[in-house]
Design an enzyme around this catalytic site. Structure first.
Site, PDB file in Angstrom:
ATOM      1  N   LYS A   1      -4.511  -2.537  -3.708  1.00  0.00           N
ATOM      2  CA  LYS A   1      -5.016  -1.361  -4.420  1.00  0.00           C
ATOM      3  C   LYS A   1      -5.876  -1.797  -5.617  1.00  0.00           C
ATOM      4  O   LYS A   1      -5.887  -2.981  -5.979  1.00  0.00           O
ATOM      5  CB  LYS A   1      -3.827  -0.510  -4.860  1.00  0.00           C
ATOM      6  CG  LYS A   1      -3.031   0.075  -3.675  1.00  0.00           C
ATOM      7  CD  LYS A   1      -1.875   0.939  -4.151  1.00  0.00           C
ATOM      8  CE  LYS A   1      -1.148   1.589  -3.003  1.00  0.00           C
ATOM      9  NZ  LYS A   1      -0.048   2.470  -3.469  1.00  0.00           N
TER      10      LYS A   1
ATOM     11  N   TYR B   1      -4.248   9.472   2.677  1.00  0.00           N
ATOM     12  CA  TYR B   1      -2.983   9.981   2.141  1.00  0.00           C
ATOM     13  C   TYR B   1      -2.743  11.453   2.513  1.00  0.00           C
ATOM     14  O   TYR B   1      -2.049  12.165   1.770  1.00  0.00           O
ATOM     15  CB  TYR B   1      -2.951   9.809   0.625  1.00  0.00           C
ATOM     16  CG  TYR B   1      -2.622   8.392   0.165  1.00  0.00           C
ATOM     17  CD1 TYR B   1      -1.448   7.759   0.581  1.00  0.00           C
ATOM     18  CD2 TYR B   1      -3.457   7.681  -0.695  1.00  0.00           C
ATOM     19  CE1 TYR B   1      -1.135   6.462   0.164  1.00  0.00           C
ATOM     20  CE2 TYR B   1      -3.153   6.389  -1.121  1.00  0.00           C
ATOM     21  CZ  TYR B   1      -1.980   5.789  -0.682  1.00  0.00           C
ATOM     22  OH  TYR B   1      -1.662   4.513  -1.101  1.00  0.00           O
TER      23      TYR B   1
ATOM     24  N   PHE C   1       1.992  14.292  -7.561  1.00  0.00           N
ATOM     25  CA  PHE C   1       1.251  13.099  -7.979  1.00  0.00           C
ATOM     26  C   PHE C   1      -0.024  12.870  -7.167  1.00  0.00           C
ATOM     27  O   PHE C   1      -0.765  11.917  -7.429  1.00  0.00           O
ATOM     28  CB  PHE C   1       2.157  11.852  -7.908  1.00  0.00           C
ATOM     29  CG  PHE C   1       2.737  11.568  -6.542  1.00  0.00           C
ATOM     30  CD1 PHE C   1       2.003  10.887  -5.584  1.00  0.00           C
ATOM     31  CD2 PHE C   1       4.022  11.991  -6.218  1.00  0.00           C
ATOM     32  CE1 PHE C   1       2.525  10.623  -4.329  1.00  0.00           C
ATOM     33  CE2 PHE C   1       4.555  11.726  -4.956  1.00  0.00           C
ATOM     34  CZ  PHE C   1       3.802  11.044  -4.009  1.00  0.00           C
TER      35      PHE C   1
ATOM     36  N   ARG D   1       6.201  -4.166   5.305  1.00  0.00           N
ATOM     37  CA  ARG D   1       6.845  -3.284   4.318  1.00  0.00           C
ATOM     38  C   ARG D   1       7.884  -4.060   3.497  1.00  0.00           C
ATOM     39  O   ARG D   1       8.010  -3.852   2.292  1.00  0.00           O
ATOM     40  CB  ARG D   1       7.539  -2.100   5.016  1.00  0.00           C
ATOM     41  CG  ARG D   1       6.612  -1.126   5.688  1.00  0.00           C
ATOM     42  CD  ARG D   1       5.922  -0.189   4.735  1.00  0.00           C
ATOM     43  NE  ARG D   1       6.792   0.802   4.149  1.00  0.00           N
ATOM     44  CZ  ARG D   1       6.369   1.816   3.399  1.00  0.00           C
ATOM     45  NH1 ARG D   1       5.063   1.967   3.170  1.00  0.00           N
ATOM     46  NH2 ARG D   1       7.203   2.671   2.873  1.00  0.00           N
TER      47      ARG D   1
ATOM     48  N   THR E   1       8.733   1.429  -2.670  1.00  0.00           N
ATOM     49  CA  THR E   1       7.608   2.174  -3.245  1.00  0.00           C
ATOM     50  C   THR E   1       7.627   2.095  -4.773  1.00  0.00           C
ATOM     51  O   THR E   1       6.603   1.856  -5.411  1.00  0.00           O
ATOM     52  CB  THR E   1       7.662   3.648  -2.788  1.00  0.00           C
ATOM     53  OG1 THR E   1       7.609   3.660  -1.357  1.00  0.00           O
ATOM     54  CG2 THR E   1       6.502   4.450  -3.342  1.00  0.00           C
TER      55      THR E   1
ATOM     56  N   ARG F   1       5.680  -6.163  -4.922  1.00  0.00           N
ATOM     57  CA  ARG F   1       5.879  -5.211  -6.035  1.00  0.00           C
ATOM     58  C   ARG F   1       6.966  -5.700  -6.981  1.00  0.00           C
ATOM     59  O   ARG F   1       6.879  -5.502  -8.195  1.00  0.00           O
ATOM     60  CB  ARG F   1       6.214  -3.832  -5.471  1.00  0.00           C
ATOM     61  CG  ARG F   1       5.020  -3.167  -4.789  1.00  0.00           C
ATOM     62  CD  ARG F   1       5.457  -1.986  -3.965  1.00  0.00           C
ATOM     63  NE  ARG F   1       4.353  -1.256  -3.357  1.00  0.00           N
ATOM     64  CZ  ARG F   1       4.503  -0.415  -2.340  1.00  0.00           C
ATOM     65  NH1 ARG F   1       5.702  -0.215  -1.809  1.00  0.00           N
ATOM     66  NH2 ARG F   1       3.463   0.219  -1.852  1.00  0.00           N
TER      67      ARG F   1
ATOM     68  N   ASN G   1       1.333   0.419  -8.152  1.00  0.00           N
ATOM     69  CA  ASN G   1       2.216  -0.489  -7.395  1.00  0.00           C
ATOM     70  C   ASN G   1       1.487  -1.482  -6.488  1.00  0.00           C
ATOM     71  O   ASN G   1       2.033  -1.958  -5.490  1.00  0.00           O
ATOM     72  CB  ASN G   1       3.298   0.305  -6.651  1.00  0.00           C
ATOM     73  CG  ASN G   1       2.731   1.230  -5.600  1.00  0.00           C
ATOM     74  OD1 ASN G   1       1.510   1.315  -5.438  1.00  0.00           O
ATOM     75  ND2 ASN G   1       3.608   1.902  -4.866  1.00  0.00           N
TER      76      ASN G   1
ATOM     77  N   HIS H   1      -0.547  -1.442  -0.514  1.00  0.00           N
ATOM     78  CA  HIS H   1      -0.152  -0.456   0.494  1.00  0.00           C
ATOM     79  C   HIS H   1       0.137  -1.172   1.807  1.00  0.00           C
ATOM     80  O   HIS H   1      -0.530  -2.153   2.141  1.00  0.00           O
ATOM     81  CB  HIS H   1      -1.284   0.553   0.730  1.00  0.00           C
ATOM     82  CG  HIS H   1      -1.100   1.365   1.981  1.00  0.00           C
ATOM     83  ND1 HIS H   1      -0.334   2.509   2.008  1.00  0.00           N
ATOM     84  CD2 HIS H   1      -1.528   1.167   3.260  1.00  0.00           C
ATOM     85  CE1 HIS H   1      -0.316   2.985   3.252  1.00  0.00           C
ATOM     86  NE2 HIS H   1      -1.036   2.192   4.024  1.00  0.00           N
TER      87      HIS H   1
ATOM     88  N   GLU I   1      -4.463   4.316  10.465  1.00  0.00           N
ATOM     89  CA  GLU I   1      -5.075   3.745   9.255  1.00  0.00           C
ATOM     90  C   GLU I   1      -6.119   2.693   9.616  1.00  0.00           C
ATOM     91  O   GLU I   1      -7.183   2.619   8.987  1.00  0.00           O
ATOM     92  CB  GLU I   1      -3.980   3.168   8.342  1.00  0.00           C
ATOM     93  CG  GLU I   1      -3.100   4.268   7.755  1.00  0.00           C
ATOM     94  CD  GLU I   1      -1.847   3.754   7.045  1.00  0.00           C
ATOM     95  OE1 GLU I   1      -1.649   2.523   6.968  1.00  0.00           O
ATOM     96  OE2 GLU I   1      -1.066   4.598   6.567  1.00  0.00           O
TER      97      GLU I   1
HETATM   98  P1  ADP Z   1       4.443   3.873   0.112  1.00  0.00           P
HETATM   99  O1  ADP Z   1       3.114   3.509  -0.510  1.00  0.00           O
HETATM  100  O2  ADP Z   1       5.513   2.887  -0.281  1.00  0.00           O
HETATM  101  O3  ADP Z   1       4.359   4.095   1.598  1.00  0.00           O
HETATM  102  P2  ADP Z   1       4.466   6.772  -0.291  1.00  0.00           P
HETATM  103  O4  ADP Z   1       3.708   6.931   1.002  1.00  0.00           O
HETATM  104  O5  ADP Z   1       5.662   7.620  -0.506  1.00  0.00           O
HETATM  105  O6  ADP Z   1       4.909   5.260  -0.534  1.00  0.00           O
HETATM  106  O7  ADP Z   1       3.474   7.058  -1.498  1.00  0.00           O
HETATM  107  C1  ADP Z   1       2.157   6.579  -1.458  1.00  0.00           C
HETATM  108  C2  ADP Z   1       1.763   6.095  -2.827  1.00  0.00           C
HETATM  109  O8  ADP Z   1       1.759   7.189  -3.730  1.00  0.00           O
HETATM  110  C3  ADP Z   1       2.716   5.082  -3.460  1.00  0.00           C
HETATM  111  O9  ADP Z   1       2.508   3.749  -3.006  1.00  0.00           O
HETATM  112  C4  ADP Z   1       2.386   5.257  -4.923  1.00  0.00           C
HETATM  113  O10 ADP Z   1       1.175   4.570  -5.258  1.00  0.00           O
HETATM  114  C5  ADP Z   1       2.136   6.739  -5.029  1.00  0.00           C
HETATM  115  N1  ADP Z   1       3.346   7.463  -5.441  1.00  0.00           N
HETATM  116  C6  ADP Z   1       4.435   7.735  -4.699  1.00  0.00           C
HETATM  117  N2  ADP Z   1       5.356   8.398  -5.405  1.00  0.00           N
HETATM  118  C7  ADP Z   1       4.820   8.560  -6.657  1.00  0.00           C
HETATM  119  C8  ADP Z   1       5.257   9.166  -7.862  1.00  0.00           C
HETATM  120  N3  ADP Z   1       6.460   9.742  -7.944  1.00  0.00           N
HETATM  121  N4  ADP Z   1       4.437   9.123  -8.936  1.00  0.00           N
HETATM  122  C9  ADP Z   1       3.235   8.534  -8.885  1.00  0.00           C
HETATM  123  N5  ADP Z   1       2.743   7.949  -7.757  1.00  0.00           N
HETATM  124  C10 ADP Z   1       3.521   7.950  -6.672  1.00  0.00           C
END
Ligand code: ADP
Length: 168
Positions: A29, A69, A77, A105, A111, A122, A132, A135, A146
């Site tokens: 990212k 997304y 968020f 993963r 996450t 992370r 974080n 992805h 994707e």
């Molecule tokens: P992952 O990236 O681990 O698959 P998610 O698909 O749930 O997780 O979320 C996508 C991305 O959205 C996360 O990697 C993070 O950058 C952001 N995100 C998720 N939850 C939050 C939150 N509560 N506040 C801010 N950003 C968030």
């Protein structure tokens, strides 16, 4: 007269299907690029034995990121997430190998970086869920979607000469 007959019983088949050629979409990212973590992240996947089959630096548009997304549209968020992801270039990659989605993963960590074990990307480099670093696809189905979204031009196929040292 006694006849001893030995039957060779078949081994039970594994219940979990794992593919040696599974693909996952991994992305560094904008914060990971700005903080100079690209080489470290690529190195982890290389060292683990995964095969790099696509790689590019791209400054994605908000429209493109909204597609990536789409499942999160409606989350509080979401606007901040799109803004963060569009704030600079990302490194888009496809890695291939045994159980690549699940293993990718686990290499990324949880996450929320605060819940990520040390030793994960992370868990080693991040503190905030909204910054974080990386992805990784969460299912084989999403990985295929994707990869099609980020690499519509297709990906390079080549023989990985290390494979015989990594797989039986
Ligand atoms: P992952 O990236 O681990 O698959 P998610 O698909 O749930 O997780 O979320 C996508 C991305 O959205 C996360 O990697 C993070 O950058 C952001 N995100 C998720 N939850 C939050 C939150 N509560 N506040 C801010 N950003 C968030």
């Amino acid at each position: 007269l006694h006849l001893f007959i030995f039957f060779h019983l078949p081994q039970p088949t594994p219940t979990v299907a794992m593919s040696v050629n599974e693909r996952t979409y991994i992305m560094v990212k904008p914060d990971g690029v700005q903080r100079g973590l690209v080489g470290n992240i690529i190195g982890r996947f290389e060292q683990r034995g995964f095969k790099l089959i696509a790689l590019k630096l791209v400054h994605a548009t908000p429209e493109h990121l909204e597609k990536h997304y789409a499942d999160l549209k409606g989350k509080p968020f979401f606007p901040g997430l799109i803004q963060y992801m569009a704030s600079g270039p990302v490194v888009a990659m496809v890695w291939q190998g045994l159980d690549a989605v699940k293993t990718g993963r686990s290499m990324l960590g949880a996450t929320n970086p605060l819940a990520s074990a040390p030793g994960t990307i992370r868990g080693d480099f991040a503190l905030a869920v909204g910054r974080n670093i990386c992805h990784g696809s969460d299912s084989v189905e999403n990985a295929e979607k994707e990869i099609a979204l980020w690499f519509p031009e297709g990906i390079v196929q080549y023989t990985h000469d290390q494979a015989k040292w990594i797989f039986e």
